[in-house]
Design a protein around this motif. Structure first.
Motif, PDB file in Angstrom:
ATOM      1  N   HIS A  51     -67.352 178.389  90.655  1.00  0.00           N
ATOM      2  CA  HIS A  51     -67.747 177.275  89.968  1.00  0.00           C
ATOM      3  C   HIS A  51     -68.625 176.543  90.137  1.00  0.00           C
ATOM      4  N   THR A  52     -69.332 176.105  89.884  1.00  0.00           N
ATOM      5  CA  THR A  52     -69.933 174.940  90.164  1.00  0.00           C
ATOM      6  C   THR A  52     -70.069 173.961  89.425  1.00  0.00           C
ATOM      7  N   VAL A  53     -69.620 172.620  90.178  1.00  0.00           N
ATOM      8  CA  VAL A  53     -69.351 171.509  90.167  1.00  0.00           C
ATOM      9  C   VAL A  53     -70.606 170.346  89.772  1.00  0.00           C
ATOM     10  N   VAL A  54     -70.897 170.044  88.717  1.00  0.00           N
ATOM     11  CA  VAL A  54     -72.006 169.071  88.589  1.00  0.00           C
ATOM     12  C   VAL A  54     -71.999 167.573  87.840  1.00  0.00           C
ATOM     13  N   ALA A  55     -72.288 166.934  88.682  1.00  0.00           N
ATOM     14  CA  ALA A  55     -72.117 165.373  87.621  1.00  0.00           C
ATOM     15  C   ALA A  55     -73.102 164.748  87.529  1.00  0.00           C
ATOM     16  N   LEU A  56     -72.413 164.231  86.279  1.00  0.00           N
ATOM     17  CA  LEU A  56     -74.136 163.432  85.126  1.00  0.00           C
ATOM     18  C   LEU A  56     -73.629 161.795  86.528  1.00  0.00           C
ATOM     19  N   SER A  65     -72.297 159.470  79.452  1.00  0.00           N
ATOM     20  CA  SER A  65     -71.370 160.333  78.430  1.00  0.00           C
ATOM     21  C   SER A  65     -72.167 161.030  77.665  1.00  0.00           C
ATOM     22  N   SER A  66     -72.935 159.831  76.650  1.00  0.00           N
ATOM     23  CA  SER A  66     -73.203 160.632  75.182  1.00  0.00           C
ATOM     24  C   SER A  66     -74.208 162.640  76.145  1.00  0.00           C
ATOM     25  N   ASP A 128     -68.877 163.703  84.293  1.00  0.00           N
ATOM     26  CA  ASP A 128     -69.055 162.367  83.275  1.00  0.00           C
ATOM     27  C   ASP A 128     -68.692 161.525  84.408  1.00  0.00           C
ATOM     28  N   LEU A 129     -69.464 160.673  85.771  1.00  0.00           N
ATOM     29  CA  LEU A 129     -68.820 159.822  86.447  1.00  0.00           C
ATOM     30  C   LEU A 129     -68.792 158.891  85.999  1.00  0.00           C
ATOM     31  N   TRP A 155     -79.241 162.476  88.647  1.00  0.00           N
ATOM     32  CA  TRP A 155     -78.830 161.090  88.215  1.00  0.00           C
ATOM     33  C   TRP A 155     -79.790 160.709  87.249  1.00  0.00           C
ATOM     34  N   VAL A 156     -79.178 160.222  86.358  1.00  0.00           N
ATOM     35  CA  VAL A 156     -78.994 159.903  84.643  1.00  0.00           C
ATOM     36  C   VAL A 156     -79.741 158.417  85.259  1.00  0.00           C
TER      37      VAL A 156
END
Length: 528
Positions: A51-56, A65-66, A128-129, A155-156
């Motif tokens: 698994h590859t964990v990606v954080a927004l 979230s959108s 979604d952090l 980074w959003v």
């Protein structure tokens, strides 16, 4: 041929070695961060590698979230309107289950499993952090904790706050070494004209370059219109397909902490301490230990004992009134328990103590020249003069001085002296008997002649002169023997003092330098 770089496991082990070597020497804050990275790496490597964990990650109102919903193709996170908008993390997991332990470790309870959207491979975990600028402290702490644990960071940012100093100074700039596991997404570009969008994207690239992120990917996206979403999804899908993001992120973490330790260890190489420096140290400690006094006592005691054994019996008893120098120092017998032995040597004077302390400090400073202050201070702390005087006294008391050793020639000369004394006494008695007979006018028995002299005279004079001459020659031989015995004692005492120097100064300093080299070597291996 280029040198092969160490793999992640080797880097983690090297960093752990550096931390162990630096404990008690480097600042605890640096060590604590490095320990955290080691523990995090070990824990992540033990969890699902598939698994590859990606954080927004982003600020309030950036549209994380959108964007997660747009990436997932269904409503997973609830976009908020008021601050704070996101307080707890939520996850979209592509593919069948198998990520439960990983998500538990991450602390993500809200999770949705998806069969797949488009070309997204199984194994992608999109988080979604919480907002990193939330007014609620708990939310910020959750976000920062997850930022340390995820494999890849997206980074959003929105057009209003993409240049916010908090984002760049607190997050992007400290993560300059993590450009390979980072993506910058400028969201809500649907609110901009084409010209404004291009200008904002270019400006964000410029700021990222100034933050040290180099050519980090910068994408223009819109969760509302779907612009750029496919490109972002494709980039993340490629990372999940290669399954290298976790290793790359952990490697970047390890290298960053290792680089801090390398800087803390410094580049200067401590000099090689020559044997002469140790000899100077031992000489100073000898003076403080009173070795010269003991050597003089050994010489004096050997002479006195030799005179008592080989001197003229008529006068040798006078030596009993002179105290034995070694007995006065409680060094006249070889000890069976050196650890309990103590001498009666007078305490070293202030000058001797000062010279010994200076010698210890000079040796320590010479051995640690060029080392970081932390190691210099650690070496000085371990070579303190506290207890040094007692250790030196114990070393002297435990040294074999051969005080009770009696050479064979002492016994032989002693036997001859008693024979000469017997001749003297016999001759005197013989002469006394002849004198009594002459006084009483009694007939004298014939007296033998030896070398034209009466035998009793030869016995008396020969016994006396022979004893005195033998005692004189024995005194000369005893002085030579006492000198040799003192030389042997000095060699043994210097060796005993040298052991104290090695155990209390040279050894601890060498251990500190060895710890510095292990820390530096491990940190450099991990930072390579």
């Amino acid at each position: 041929m280029s040198r092969r770089e160490p793999d992640l496991a080797a880097r983690v082990a090297a960093l752990e070695t550096a931390v162990e070597a630096g404990t008690g020497r480097l600042p605890e804050a640096d060590l604590e961060r490095a320990r955290g990275v080691v523990a995090h790496a070990q824990q992540r490597l033990a969890l699902s590698p598939d698994h590859t964990v990606v954080a927004l990650a982003g600020s309030t109102g950036s549209g994380k979230s959108s964007l997660l919903n747009a990436m997932a193709g269904e409503r997973i996170a609830e976009p908020g309107i008021t601050r704070p908008t996101t307080g707890f993390p939520s996850a979209a997991v592509w593919g069948p289950d198998g990520s439960a332990n990983l998500l538990d470790w991450l602390g993500v309870d809200a999770r949705r499993h998806l069969d797949g959207v488009g070309a997204v491979p199984t194994g992608l975990v999109l988080l979604d952090l919480p907002d990193h600028d939330s007014v609620v402290v708990e939310h910020r702490l959750r976000a920062e904790r997850l930022l340390e644990r995820v494999d890849l960071l997206v980074w959003v940012a929105d057009p209003q706050k993409y240049a916010d100093a908090a984002l760049h100074e607190r997050y992007l700039r400290p993560l300059a070494t993590h450009a390979d596991v980072m993506v910058l997404a400028l969201n809500q570009v649907d609110r901009l004209s084409a010209t404004e969008r291009d200008r904002c994207v270019a400006d964000l690239r410029r700021l990222a370059a100034e933050d040290g992120l180099g050519a980090v990917p910068v994408l223009a996206v819109s969760a509302t219109t779907g612009e750029g979403v496919d490109e972002l999804r494709g980039l993340l899908s490629e990372a999940a397909r290669k399954r290298r993001a976790a290793t790359a992120r952990l490697t970047a973490d390890v290298r960053a902490e290792a680089a801090r330790l390398v800087a803390a260890c410094g580049d200067a190489v401590p000099p090689v301490v020559h044997r002469a420096a140790r000899e100077d140290l031992v000489t100073a400690l000898e003076e403080a230990a009173g070795v010269r006094t003991v050597v003089d006592a050994v010489r004096g005691s050997a002479r006195a004992r030799a005179r008592a054994a080989t001197g003229w019996p008529v006068t040798r008893w006078l030596g009993r009134f002179r105290p034995d120098p070694l007995r006065r120092l409680h060094l006249d017998r070889d000890v069976r328990r050196p650890d309990l032995a103590r001498t009666s040597l007078p305490a070293a004077g202030a000058a001797s103590r000062a010279r010994a302390a200076n010698a210890v400090r000079d040796f320590t400073d010479a051995a640690t020249a060029g080392a970081p202050d932390a190691w210099v201070l650690a070496a000085r702390a371990r070579t303190s003069a506290d207890g040094l005087a007692d250790a030196l006294d114990q070393a002297v008391a435990g040294t074999r001085l051969d005080a009770e050793r009696r050479p064979v020639w002492w016994r032989a000369v002693g036997a001859v002296q008693w024979l000469l004394l017997a001749a003297l006494v016999g001759g005197l008695l013989w002469l006394a008997g002849l004198a009594v007979l002459a006084y009483l006018r009694l007939p004298e028995p014939p007296t033998p002649q030896w070398w034209d002299f009466p035998a009793p005279t030869v016995l008396a004079v020969g016994g006396a002169v022979g004893g005195i001459l033998l005692a004189a020659f024995s005194r000369i031989a005893a002085a030579l023997g006492a000198r040799r015995r003192a030389a042997r004692a000095r060699t043994r005492l210097r060796a005993a003092v040298g052991q104290v120097a090695d155990g209390r100064v040279v050894g601890p300093v060498s251990e500190e330098i060895g710890a510095l080299e292990r820390c530096r070597s491990g940190a450099r291996t991990a930072a390579t």
